[in-house]
Design a protein around this motif. Structure first.
Motif, mmCIF file in Angstrom:
data_model
loop_
_atom_site.group_PDB
_atom_site.id
_atom_site.type_symbol
_atom_site.label_atom_id
_atom_site.label_comp_id
_atom_site.label_asym_id
_atom_site.label_seq_id
_atom_site.Cartn_x
_atom_site.Cartn_y
_atom_site.Cartn_z
ATOM 1 N N LYS A 213 0.762 -1.272 0.252
ATOM 2 C CA LYS A 213 0.141 -0.035 -0.079
ATOM 3 C C LYS A 213 0.521 1.463 0.212
ATOM 4 O O LYS A 213 2.104 1.084 0.941
ATOM 5 N N TYR A 214 0.646 2.174 -0.517
ATOM 6 C CA TYR A 214 1.229 2.950 -0.715
ATOM 7 C C TYR A 214 0.222 4.232 0.032
ATOM 8 O O TYR A 214 -0.628 4.627 -0.227
ATOM 9 N N HIS A 215 1.825 5.697 0.610
ATOM 10 C CA HIS A 215 1.512 6.484 1.501
ATOM 11 C C HIS A 215 2.332 7.481 0.754
ATOM 12 O O HIS A 215 3.525 7.345 0.879
ATOM 13 N N PHE A 216 1.553 8.864 0.202
ATOM 14 C CA PHE A 216 2.376 10.220 0.441
ATOM 15 C C PHE A 216 2.159 10.811 1.461
ATOM 16 O O PHE A 216 0.388 11.542 1.757
ATOM 17 N N LYS A 217 2.952 11.730 1.679
ATOM 18 C CA LYS A 217 2.844 12.173 3.079
ATOM 19 C C LYS A 217 3.217 13.927 2.853
ATOM 20 O O LYS A 217 4.251 14.250 2.878
ATOM 21 N N THR A 218 3.100 14.298 2.949
ATOM 22 C CA THR A 218 3.105 15.252 2.454
ATOM 23 C C THR A 218 3.857 16.178 3.112
ATOM 24 O O THR A 218 4.162 16.537 4.822
ATOM 25 N N GLU A 219 5.196 17.004 2.848
ATOM 26 C CA GLU A 219 6.328 17.762 3.891
ATOM 27 C C GLU A 219 5.738 19.546 4.449
ATOM 28 O O GLU A 219 6.384 19.662 4.887
ATOM 29 N N GLN A 220 4.753 20.005 3.178
ATOM 30 C CA GLN A 220 3.942 20.974 3.869
ATOM 31 C C GLN A 220 3.342 21.047 5.233
ATOM 32 O O GLN A 220 2.751 22.028 5.690
ATOM 33 N N LEU A 245 -1.347 26.179 -5.848
ATOM 34 C CA LEU A 245 -0.511 25.826 -6.733
ATOM 35 C C LEU A 245 -0.587 25.999 -7.979
ATOM 36 O O LEU A 245 1.212 26.451 -7.595
ATOM 37 N N HIS A 246 -0.353 26.704 -8.399
ATOM 38 C CA HIS A 246 0.692 27.916 -9.561
ATOM 39 C C HIS A 246 1.171 29.000 -8.797
ATOM 40 O O HIS A 246 2.430 28.772 -9.741
ATOM 41 N N ASN A 247 0.845 29.075 -7.467
ATOM 42 C CA ASN A 247 1.031 30.898 -7.058
ATOM 43 C C ASN A 247 2.713 29.688 -6.627
ATOM 44 O O ASN A 247 4.270 30.035 -6.764
ATOM 45 N N ALA A 248 2.143 28.821 -5.718
ATOM 46 C CA ALA A 248 3.833 28.293 -4.640
ATOM 47 C C ALA A 248 4.167 27.676 -6.023
ATOM 48 O O ALA A 248 5.713 28.143 -5.244
ATOM 49 N N ILE A 249 4.194 26.875 -7.193
ATOM 50 C CA ILE A 249 5.642 26.798 -7.782
ATOM 51 C C ILE A 249 5.977 27.689 -8.474
ATOM 52 O O ILE A 249 7.388 27.705 -9.135
ATOM 53 N N GLU A 250 5.463 28.924 -8.738
ATOM 54 C CA GLU A 250 5.528 29.629 -9.345
ATOM 55 C C GLU A 250 6.414 30.912 -9.006
ATOM 56 O O GLU A 250 7.529 31.177 -9.433
ATOM 57 N N PRO A 255 6.288 22.583 -3.439
ATOM 58 C CA PRO A 255 5.431 21.574 -2.499
ATOM 59 C C PRO A 255 6.269 20.034 -3.067
ATOM 60 O O PRO A 255 6.769 19.759 -3.961
ATOM 61 N N ALA A 256 5.921 19.406 -1.561
ATOM 62 C CA ALA A 256 6.948 18.332 -1.829
ATOM 63 C C ALA A 256 5.956 17.695 -0.719
ATOM 64 O O ALA A 256 5.506 17.465 -0.022
ATOM 65 N N TRP A 257 6.484 15.724 -1.196
ATOM 66 C CA TRP A 257 5.231 14.916 -0.667
ATOM 67 C C TRP A 257 6.675 13.735 -0.266
ATOM 68 O O TRP A 257 7.183 13.018 -0.746
ATOM 69 N N ARG A 258 7.031 13.186 0.597
ATOM 70 C CA ARG A 258 7.489 11.700 0.805
ATOM 71 C C ARG A 258 6.883 10.071 1.065
ATOM 72 O O ARG A 258 5.295 10.694 1.465
ATOM 73 N N LEU A 259 7.085 9.602 -0.152
ATOM 74 C CA LEU A 259 6.361 7.975 0.118
ATOM 75 C C LEU A 259 6.578 7.573 0.710
ATOM 76 O O LEU A 259 8.114 6.675 0.520
ATOM 77 N N TYR A 260 5.929 5.853 1.412
ATOM 78 C CA TYR A 260 6.230 5.580 1.746
ATOM 79 C C TYR A 260 4.942 4.828 1.870
ATOM 80 O O TYR A 260 4.045 4.311 0.766
ATOM 81 N N VAL A 261 5.741 3.037 2.118
ATOM 82 C CA VAL A 261 4.477 2.495 1.839
ATOM 83 C C VAL A 261 4.588 0.545 2.706
ATOM 84 O O VAL A 261 5.581 1.232 3.254
ATOM 85 N N GLN A 262 3.143 0.625 2.996
ATOM 86 C CA GLN A 262 3.771 -0.518 3.406
ATOM 87 C C GLN A 262 3.834 -1.959 3.525
ATOM 88 O O GLN A 262 3.213 -2.487 2.226
ATOM 89 N N ILE A 263 4.221 -2.945 3.847
ATOM 90 C CA ILE A 263 4.584 -4.258 3.107
ATOM 91 C C ILE A 263 4.361 -5.190 3.787
ATOM 92 O O ILE A 263 4.215 -5.627 5.064
ATOM 93 N N MET A 264 3.313 -6.220 2.753
ATOM 94 C CA MET A 264 2.697 -7.190 3.379
ATOM 95 C C MET A 264 3.337 -8.634 2.933
ATOM 96 O O MET A 264 3.078 -9.258 1.644
ATOM 97 N N PRO A 265 3.937 -9.928 3.742
ATOM 98 C CA PRO A 265 4.060 -11.190 3.223
ATOM 99 C C PRO A 265 2.670 -11.309 2.402
ATOM 100 O O PRO A 265 1.784 -11.393 2.738
ATOM 101 N N LEU A 266 3.642 -12.133 1.280
ATOM 102 C CA LEU A 266 2.312 -13.105 0.562
ATOM 103 C C LEU A 266 1.689 -13.880 1.226
ATOM 104 O O LEU A 266 -0.190 -13.603 1.040
#
Length: 484
Positions: A213-220, A245-250, A255-266
């Protein structure tokens, strides 16, 4: 400095007059021979492609994904193969239920769709800002979305349909609790997490598979809008999130996010206390802790909204080697539905558009179709198998097999506890958060015309947490359901 660019027609011929149409004399009528006028009007009539049935309004940005931790023991996906590897990507944020002109600050889940332009093809992770969803079987999706749209008789939003469906679909309770909590209206697209929501399968170079499972955690940091503030913004700036969003990037505030995952054995899928493929449930992070994968940074705005954001097409079925589908019933339906929506909305050759085109070589035997604007395969062999050195399959990229058993039948998931996780979430909230949750639900349910629908939904809240249901009932001025 003099502009030396010549205005031309769409077929490249120079235009002599773009201010006056060709007429018979000063007063006309207009002549049908004014092909430049006809082309302009005809093209204008066709400038809008059909809007998305869901996620119609959104914002997009370009950026990159950089691997920060070694996950090669879990997946052979090349773009995740080594620390420091960067992959260009494009993201589209969106609301779900509203039309193209709707407000950004309504209470609604937010789409969180990421396209990674990997060296092995495009990988799309098409999720939301919530880890769960309202339903768990794709056969219910058209009905659910109908309840979120307008009443075909009045053309107004229909709280009766919304709460009737939810009260008859208790699996929605977890997502309903999230939706009416503080996180139901993010302050901006930058201040919310993102989730793949579904369970996927990762496969490593040795052929070993894992559920993920994927989790993007906002750094903001997480930030949300109070209902009153959101309503005020809706009336003054319905494009608030797109603008932010436009103004922030301009302004270079990427903006940034850290990607984490949960791993489950099959094998754990057969023994875990929740069905790991049920998208209305989460996996406990105590059981399967978050493991860091990488960092996503958005650093470039689109040059043209229509060409990039509106024509961007995402499908959870766009996999690359090392990432595969799971038996999640909702995911299984989306594998077909999303690409089919794009074939209808943008065209069968939507993957040839610059925003969707893979960065690596594409070799296949698909030909023709509307808007085929490449060489269409030229004179190369157009069938397979063939004796003319055409592209061939690579068996090493077959999916990793997993065992399936059972009779072919219309069957539900074997786990039907839809209340424990929603109750756990309620009990995690502070008193102030609970009060706002209840107030938001009460305000949304008051317009429902039938008390039996309200009482049925209150019964679900009570099963999740006695206090939860009691407070909603009190807010609606209704007695607790019989036998509650």
């Amino acid at each position: 400095m003099e502009n030396k660019k010549k205005l031309t027609t769409s077929w490249g011929a120079p235009v002599g007059d773009n201010q006056n149409s060709i007429t018979a004399g000063h007063r006309g009528p207009t002549l049908i021979q004014d092909v430049h006028l006809l082309e302009k009007l005809a093209h204008f009539n066709r400038e809008r492609v059909p809007e998305r049935v869901v996620h119609a309004k959104g914002a997009g940005a370009h950026g990159y994904f950089e691997v920060t931790k070694d996950v090669s023991k879990f997946t052979k996906a090349d773009f995740l193969s080594k620390v420091g590897k960067r992959t260009p990507m494009f993201i589209r944020f969106s609301t779900v239920a509203g039309e193209l002109g709707s407000s950004d600050t309504v209470r609604d889940p937010r789409g969180f769709a990421v396209k990674f332009y990997t060296e092995e093809g495009n990988y799309d992770l098409v999720g939301n800002n919530t880890p769960v969803f309202f339903i768990r079987d794709a056969i219910k999706f058209p009905d659910f979305i109908h309840t979120q749209k307008r009443n075909p008789k009045t053309h107004l939003k229909n709280p009766n349909a919304v709460w009737d469906f939810w009260s008859l679909s208790p699996e929605s309770l977890h997502q309903v609790t999230i939706l009416f909590s503080d996180r139901g209206i993010p302050a901006t697209f930058r201040h919310m997490h993102g989730f793949g929501s579904h369970t996927f399968k990762w496969v490593n170079a040795a052929g070993e598979a894992y559920w993920v499972k994927y989790h993007f955690k906002t750094e903001q940091g997480i930030a949300n809008l109070a209902a009153e503030t959101a309503a005020e913004i809706t009336g003054t700036n319905p494009d608030y999130h797109i603008e932010d969003l436009h103004n922030a990037i301009e302004n270079g505030d990427y903006p940034a996010w850290r990607l984490y995952v949960q791993i489950m054995p099959l094998a754990d899928a057969d023994t875990y206390r929740w069905d790991p493929f049920d998208v209305t449930k989460v996996w406990s992070q105590k059981d399967y802790p978050l493991q860091e994968v990488g960092r996503m940074v958005l650093n470039k705005n689109p040059e043209n909204y229509f060409a990039e954001v509106e024509q961007a097409t995402f499908s959870p079925g766009n996999f690359v080697p090392g990432i595969e589908a799971s038996p999640d019933k909702m995911l299984q339906g989306r594998l077909f539905a999303y690409s089919d929506a794009h074939r209808y909305r943008v065209g069968v050759n939507h993957n040839l558009l610059p925003i969707n085109r893979p960065r690596n070589d594409v070799n296949h035997y698909q030909r023709d179709g509307q808007m085929r604007f490449d060489t269409n395969g030229g004179g190369a062999v157009y069938y397979e198998p063939n004796s003319f050195s055409g592209p061939k399959e690579t068996p090493e990229n077959n999916i990793a097999p997993y065992e399936v058993t059972g009779s072919a039948a219309s069957t539900a998931y074997s786990h039907d506890d839809h209340f424990t996780q929603a109750g756990d979430l309620y009990r995690l909230m502070s008193e102030e958060e609970r009060a706002r949750l209840v107030a938001n639900i009460v305000a949304a349910m008051k317009p429902v015309e039938r008390d039996d629908i309200k009482l049925r939904q209150i019964g679900h809240f009570l099963k999740a947490d006695r206090e939860y249901g009691t407070r909603v009932a009190e807010g609606l001025g209704l007695p607790l359901p019989v036998n509650a």
